[in-house]
Design a protein around this motif. Structure first.
Motif, mmCIF file in Angstrom:
data_model
loop_
_atom_site.group_PDB
_atom_site.id
_atom_site.type_symbol
_atom_site.label_atom_id
_atom_site.label_comp_id
_atom_site.label_asym_id
_atom_site.label_seq_id
_atom_site.Cartn_x
_atom_site.Cartn_y
_atom_site.Cartn_z
ATOM 1 N N ILE A 160 52.471 31.765 43.023
ATOM 2 C CA ILE A 160 52.417 32.370 41.713
ATOM 3 C C ILE A 160 53.057 33.096 40.814
ATOM 4 O O ILE A 160 53.778 33.498 41.365
ATOM 5 C CB ILE A 160 50.584 33.489 41.680
ATOM 6 C CG1 ILE A 160 49.767 32.955 42.748
ATOM 7 C CG2 ILE A 160 50.359 34.094 40.367
ATOM 8 C CD1 ILE A 160 48.854 32.399 42.014
ATOM 9 N N SER A 161 53.421 32.048 39.802
ATOM 10 C CA SER A 161 54.768 32.873 39.075
ATOM 11 C C SER A 161 54.358 33.783 37.953
ATOM 12 O O SER A 161 55.664 34.601 37.931
ATOM 13 C CB SER A 161 55.031 31.001 37.544
ATOM 14 O OG SER A 161 54.369 30.809 37.149
ATOM 15 N N ALA A 162 53.000 34.599 37.524
ATOM 16 C CA ALA A 162 52.732 35.179 36.767
ATOM 17 C C ALA A 162 51.094 35.843 36.480
ATOM 18 O O ALA A 162 50.529 34.670 37.215
ATOM 19 C CB ALA A 162 53.306 34.493 35.901
ATOM 20 N N LEU A 163 51.678 36.847 36.321
ATOM 21 C CA LEU A 163 49.762 37.156 36.360
ATOM 22 C C LEU A 163 49.558 38.434 35.783
ATOM 23 O O LEU A 163 50.474 38.744 35.373
ATOM 24 C CB LEU A 163 49.630 37.295 37.959
ATOM 25 C CG LEU A 163 49.724 38.865 38.785
ATOM 26 C CD1 LEU A 163 48.849 40.347 38.295
ATOM 27 C CD2 LEU A 163 49.564 38.896 40.789
ATOM 28 N N HIS A 164 48.013 38.661 35.058
ATOM 29 C CA HIS A 164 47.806 40.338 34.247
ATOM 30 C C HIS A 164 46.387 40.378 34.810
ATOM 31 O O HIS A 164 45.571 39.461 35.672
ATOM 32 C CB HIS A 164 47.907 38.440 33.072
ATOM 33 C CG HIS A 164 47.548 40.610 32.315
ATOM 34 N ND1 HIS A 164 48.493 41.049 31.456
ATOM 35 C CD2 HIS A 164 46.377 40.658 31.352
ATOM 36 C CE1 HIS A 164 48.076 42.414 31.062
ATOM 37 N NE2 HIS A 164 46.148 41.802 30.805
ATOM 38 N N VAL A 165 45.830 41.722 35.377
ATOM 39 C CA VAL A 165 44.672 42.345 35.446
ATOM 40 C C VAL A 165 44.025 43.354 34.345
ATOM 41 O O VAL A 165 45.386 43.550 33.223
ATOM 42 C CB VAL A 165 45.311 43.071 36.218
ATOM 43 C CG1 VAL A 165 43.459 43.896 37.355
ATOM 44 C CG2 VAL A 165 45.834 42.603 37.049
ATOM 45 N N LEU A 166 42.957 42.481 34.168
ATOM 46 C CA LEU A 166 42.638 43.495 32.440
ATOM 47 C C LEU A 166 40.776 43.420 33.519
ATOM 48 O O LEU A 166 40.285 42.751 34.246
ATOM 49 C CB LEU A 166 42.777 42.298 31.927
ATOM 50 C CG LEU A 166 41.475 41.226 31.854
ATOM 51 C CD1 LEU A 166 41.199 40.914 30.258
ATOM 52 C CD2 LEU A 166 42.368 40.341 32.197
ATOM 53 N N ARG A 167 40.742 44.587 32.887
ATOM 54 C CA ARG A 167 38.818 44.636 32.727
ATOM 55 C C ARG A 167 38.496 44.082 31.036
ATOM 56 O O ARG A 167 38.612 44.933 30.168
ATOM 57 C CB ARG A 167 38.294 45.787 33.059
ATOM 58 C CG ARG A 167 36.928 46.266 33.325
ATOM 59 C CD ARG A 167 36.909 47.801 33.937
ATOM 60 N NE ARG A 167 37.499 47.899 34.795
ATOM 61 C CZ ARG A 167 37.807 49.247 35.474
ATOM 62 N NH1 ARG A 167 37.708 50.485 35.076
ATOM 63 N NH2 ARG A 167 38.420 49.457 36.934
#
Length: 1187
Positions: A160-167
């Motif tokens: 995995i090269s990039a991630l973003h967590v959101l609601r």
């Protein structure tokens, strides 16, 4: 239990700031703390003024052995000062930013490239979402650093090269959006009840897009409908619904994008590897609120660059900077900042709001609003920080940098290699006194005397004293390696160059010692490594090279040993392993891949077995330097850093096993080597830096040495007369840990035989003396002495006796002076004041000097003027000349050291104190006025600022000074005043027989009175720091006094060192008494939840929710508890932490119940009258037992 070793580090930084090539940056949400990680593995904490954003370097965190790649916050509470750091070696640490302690440390096989802290639904605290060089997304606990669960891929699993967590705004679950290095976008939905035991969590949906090796991925926080994906050559805006490309921005010529973020739905900020920020306005088809959203791309409507954030000088950088976009609020007003840390160590801040408004027809470039670096902070300091050998520097001459150093405890000598090829040998405690403390020595020009070894052409890279590592080597041998390809063997005592080995074809980078169980010939060798990738075994006895291993194609990174097979195993940076026969120098085989790793691991196993055997056998070959694998693996990259970590982690015992020469009888050689009271360790963050030095004062080792010196001078008869063999002596025996039953038996047998022999001799003499001849002679001698005394009106005999004693003193001084000449050469140059020639007698044993330095640095000068005078005149303490940089050693060998710039910042704050009008109006020279201001600042530092640093420092320093004061009080005439120390050494009243001279009685009375004064002085010193200090510091104007930590004191309630135990018990009772009934009640409420429930299967009561402090507690008391509550309110994150909390709770609540039980009883009977004092005392015991 962690932290049972009480160690006080003191740092001498020198005139050059450490190199700090920034690899990661972090700014706390309250904008009070900036954290920068560097490529050398250190982390720097900066204090930030939220209003002006002025940054001051505060301390350096040492623990990582590889570049720090990620920094993240660890707690949901805004002012809860914890961060998590991760390095390229897979190491992760949780740090307390207030005092720099490492709370937790782990080493993972997974290496992270990015960490996002996120508060999940159904979770009490933050979770760390990590991605890196592995195919999953790891979700970790920030305090225990355990992997809670991981997100796996079913479709096209890859890194995995990039991630973003959101609601999402309309849902209650959390969404993880990630992209793999091959361009597969994946989405996971998390409900908050996931754990390790659950089924593998696969992605809900995935889609392949044309985007390889993405660097970052950010979803627009304003509408969650567009996503910014940044790659090296371009960055693109995607529709979050179907992941179709809306627009793209190419990187400027010669630059590569690093990352970016949304400023508004229609504006983005992207930054490049040149350290510049670019602000773009997005076209209409990329703005969700626009009617043309998701429409076709129009030529005239493309992303528009409207502003640039850049340095005006546009200096080239040696590596890409670390940059971060920060969104914070100050006083309810939002503030957006771009933070950058570069390879030169410069930290810059741009105010993005200034640049966020487009200017028609131009693209303005904005300069940073704040810029600083360690070098700038160092340059602002006046006077500049002291180094350990500053006495050799002259303002006119070019500075000679210190490049290598070792400390030889047995001789108390510091050996320092320098950049001009010279090696300086100097008395360690004297040179420290010269740099840090006022005293008569400041007036002497040739003090301390030093020895100069000249033999290298160019920089000295490394030094080795083999006898410290193992007793088999000659005491006089010192080995050095330099940039001139040579390894030199020196005679430490005469200073002669014994031999020069010229075998390598590159500069020497490392000197290490082979294991003790090699063949006899190899046991006399030392191993040297050079930059031409060669390794040699050099025989110190034969004075020749035994083995030259020089066929390595890549740099050597590790050396391990197989003594039973006569193999030296050399690992290179390309992963190959060369196996050499030590005796013959034959290359046995070259291994690659998995086999190479297995061979290295097998060497570790045999080494562990050998060390276990040798340690149980009681030899001095502990794991410090005798384990070249651990010592050497990190050594080539950060040469001295690992030696320092090993020293702190292993209690400083292995590096500096003290030499126990001389002395007969069973006390001559203890079963285990004692801990060194002082270790001086060279430290530098980068191989190009000159060395700074850290002094590690081991309090327990110092107490043992002081008591051992005291008791070793006493005869067995006086030991028994003083009651030491029965009680006190057993305490010393326990402290020195001569735990072997045989040793104890030998000691008791020895003293028994001495006592019996003396008793038999007395009985035989009495039997033979039937006519009481001896008694009559004794009476006659007494009459004669009385008559002589009556006739000796002019005191001639007394003068003769004094003359004889003076002659004895002079003879002893001459003998010691001659002995000193053998060990060191004096550079006697004509000067204004020469060192007294009998100085050697006036010098106490170096254990007393170590205690003198530590007590002088820790004492709270300026709180009690009368006590300060007693300390100087009677006890011999010396006032500090400069503010001192302390450190904190935490578990796992990690350490935090204060930077001198932090103290300099305080000096500015003190400058606002109104100046003395008399000082301003006087006609004194400017230099004297500056010196007077520095003196006043020092008084302010020792009396107030020292105790406002952190609760851990306050606790450790108070424990140290109280324990040492009590130890010195228990010794006879223990003073640091040179004349009194000489008298103490010459006059041993307990070792002499009955008085034969009349003047002895007067001298005994004089000594007894002097001893009473000294004991009273130590008692007053202990009382000040144990009981009075908090009130006096607050009275001196301290607004931010850091109280001793109740938890740390409770953990040492049953410390194995009795002096430390007594000090911690006294400090804990004083602190509990100071808290008052309400404070103790709040403390009981907070800790009661951790009491173990022995009748229940669960280890902690689930119903015992963390309780808030009682509302009735006053604001002042709330501040007192602030440090404690942060620790207590959060639930223990691991079983080990829970057990520590339980142990501490049992001790703490037991002590409160036993000592202050009447408070609890009176709280319960609120409406009743208070009972009589006797009854309440009885109830306190009952209450104590019930708690």
């Amino acid at each position: 239990m962690p932290g049972t070793n009480l160690i006080v580090p003191v740092v001498l930084w020198g005139k050059h700031a450490p190199t700090h090539c920034v690899s990661s940056v972090y700014l706390s949400r309250d904008q009070k703390t900036l954290v920068t990680g560097c490529y050398d593995g250190q982390i720097c904490i900066w204090q930030v003024n939220p209003d002006t954003l002025k940054m001051t370097p505060r301390c350096l965190l040492v623990g990582h052995t590889a570049p720090v790649t990620c920094l993240s916050r660890a707690s949901i509470i805004q002012d809860n000062n914890f961060i998590v750091s991760s390095s390229e070696a897979g190491e992760m640490c949780t740090w307390d930013l207030v005092d720099g302690k490492c709370r937790e440390s782990v080493k993972l096989s997974q290496i992270h490239t990015n960490i996002q802290a996120y508060h999940m639904c159904n979770s009490e605290d933050l979770r760390l979402f990590c991605n890196g060089y592995y195919a999953e997304i790891l979700i970790m606990d920030p305090f225990s650093l355990e992997i809670l669960f991981c997100l796996s891929s079913k479709m096209n699993p890859d890194w995995i090269s990039a991630l973003h967590v959101l609601r999402p705004s309309s849902r209650k679950d959390d969404v993880v959006l990630a992209i793999s290095i091959t361009g597969t976008v994946k989405v996971w939905s998390l409900l908050g009840h996931e754990n390790k035991q659950s089924e593998p969590i696969y992605e809900n949906e995935s889609k392949q897009i044309r985007c390889l090796n993405a660097l970052s991925l950010n979803c627009c926080a304003h509408n969650q409908r567009t996503v910014l994906v940044v790659c090296a050559k371009y960055c693109q805006i995607y529709d979050a619904g179907d992941f179709s490309v809306l627009c793209s921005m190419q990187a400027p010529s010669g630059e590569r994008w690093m990352s970016g973020d949304f400023l508004a739905p229609d504006r983005v900020l992207v930054w490049s590897t040149e350290g510049k920020g670019y602000l773009y306005k997005l076209p209409a088809n990329s703005v969700p609120d626009h009617k043309g959203f998701h429409g076709p791309t129009v030529d005239h409507d493309s992303p528009v660059l409207f502003s640039i954030l850049a340095h005006p000088d546009n200096k080239l950088l040696s590596c890409p900077p670390a940059m971060r976009f920060i969104l914070t609020s100050v006083g309810g007003k939002q503030r957006r900042l771009l933070l950058r840390g570069d390879s030169a160590g410069v930290v810059s801040l741009w105010n993005v709001d200034d640049a966020a408004v487009p200017v028609p027809t131009s693209v303005p470039s904005h300069a940073p609003i704040v810029m600083t670096s360690l070098d700038m902070a160092w340059a602002e300091m006046n006077p500049s920080p002291v180094g350990i050998l500053d006495q050799f520097g002259h303002p006119e001459d070019p500075e000679i940098k210190l490049t290598a150093s070792i400390y030889i405890l047995a001789a108390n000598r510091l050996v320092v290699g320098r950049s001009d090829g010279s090696i300086v040998i100097v008395n360690a405690t004297h040179t420290v006194q010269l740099q840090l403390l006022h005293g008569a020595h400041q007036q002497l020009d040739d003090w301390p005397p030093h020895q100069l070894l000249l033999g290298h052409n160019g920089r000295v890279n490394c030094l080795l004293y083999p006898h410290h590592v193992h007793q088999r080597y000659d005491k006089s041998h010192l080995v050095s390696g330099g940039i001139d390809f040579a390894v030199c063997l020196w005679d430490l005592f005469s200073g002669a160059l014994l031999h020069r080995f010229c075998v390598h074809a590159g500069e020497i980078t490392q000197l290490i010692v082979p294991p003790h169980n090699c063949s006899t010939r190899i046991q006399k060798c030392i191993c040297s490594v050079a930059s031409d990738h060669s390794v040699t075994l050099l025989s110190l006895s034969e004075r020749k090279c035994v083995t030259l291993a020089s066929r390595h194609l890549f740099p050597v990174v590790t050396i391990k040993w197989r003594p039973a097979d006569d193999f030296m195993v050399v690992g290179c940076s390309d992963g190959t392993v060369h196996v050499w026969q030590m005796e013959t120098g034959h290359l046995d085989r070259v291994l690659h891949g998995m086999i190479a790793e297995e061979v290295l691991a097998a060497c570790d196993e045999t080494l562990a077995d050998d060390l276990g055997g040798s340690m149980s056998a009681g030899s001095g070959d502990l794991q410090g330097l005798a384990n070249p694998a651990v010592h050497f693996f990190r050594g080539l990259r950060h040469r001295n850093l690992t030696a320092m970590r090993a020293a702190t982690a292993r209690g400083l015992a292995a590096l500096q096993a003290p030499e126990r020469g001389g002395g007969a009888g069973p006390l001559a050689e203890p079963a285990r080597p004692r801990r060194a009271p002082l270790t001086v360790q060279g430290f530098r963050s980068n191989p190009a830096d000159p060395e700074s030095h850290i002094l590690f004062f081991d309090i327990e080792g110092l107490i043992v040495e002081l008591l051992s010196e005291e008791y070793s001078a006493m005869s067995p008869a006086s030991l028994e007369a003083a009651g030491l063999i029965t009680s006190e002596y057993m305490k010393v025996a326990a402290l020195t840990q001569s735990a072997s039953p045989d040793a104890t038996k030998r000691i008791s047998d020895f003293f028994g035989r001495v006592k019996d022999k003396a008793g038999d001799m007395e009985r035989i003499l009495k039997e033979k003396d039937k006519h009481d001849f001896l008694g009559r002679v004794k009476d006659k001698a007494g009459d004669v002495e009385r008559k002589i005394k009556e006739k000796d009106k002019h005191g001639i005999l007394a003068k003769m006796k004094e003359g004889a004693e003076t002659m004895q003193t002079k003879l002893q001084a001459k003998a010691e002076q001659l002995k000193g000449h053998i060990e060191q050469k004096d550079d006697t140059t004509p000067t204004k004041r020469q060192r007294p020639r009998d100085m050697s007698l006036a010098e106490p044993p170096h254990t007393m000097e170590i205690a003198q330095i530590l007590m002088s640095l820790l004492h709270a000068w300026g709180l009690d003027a009368d006590l300060d005078r007693v300390c100087e005149s009677k006890l011999g303490l010396l006032r500090p000349m400069v503010p001192v940089c302390f450190g904190v050693v935490s578990r796992h060998g990690h350490m935090a050291v204060q930077l001198p710039t932090w103290l300099g910042g305080w000096a500015e704050a003190c400058a606002s104190i109104p100046d003395d009008p008399m000082l301003l109006n006087s006609n004194l020279p400017q230099e004297l006025v500056r010196q007077e201001k520095l003196t006043r600042y020092l008084r302010l530092f020792t009396s107030k600022l020292h105790w406002e640093l952190s609760t851990t420092l306050t606790t450790n320093h108070l424990l140290s000074i109280v324990a040492l004061a009590n130890t010195l009080m228990s010794m006879s005439n223990a003073s640091f005043v040179p004349e009194q120390e000489v008298a103490r050494r010459l006059h041993r009243p307990t070792t002499r027989g009955s008085s034969s001279w009349a003047g002895d009685e007067e001298r005994e009375e004089q000594l007894a009175a002097q001893q009473a004064h000294i004991k009273q002085g130590w008692s007053l010193l202990a009382t000040l720091h144990c009981v009075l200090l908090p009130d006096k510091v607050v009275a001196a104007g301290a607004k931010n006094f850091k109280r001793p930590q109740v938890e740390m004191l409770a953990r040492r309630w049953q410390h194995h060192c009795l002096e430390v135990r007594d000090a911690s018990q006294a400090l804990l009772l004083a602190e509990l008494g100071r808290l008052g009934p309400k404070g103790r009640k709040a403390l009981v409420d907070n800790w009661a939840q951790y009491l173990p429930l022995y009748t229940h299967t669960e280890s902690i009561n689930p119903q015992a929710a963390p309780k808030e402090p009682v509302e009735k507690v006053t604001k002042a008391q709330e501040e007192e508890f602030e440090e404690e509550e942060e620790e207590i309110i959060r639930k223990p994150s691991s079983l080990a932490e829970l057990k520590r909390k339980q142990t501490t709770a049992v001790v703490l609540l037991g002590v409160i119940g036993a000592e202050f039980g009447q408070d609890i009883a009176s709280e319960g009977a609120a409406g009743n009258k208070r009972r009589k004092e006797g009854d309440s005392r009885k109830s306190s015991i009952v209450e104590g037992k019930s708690v």
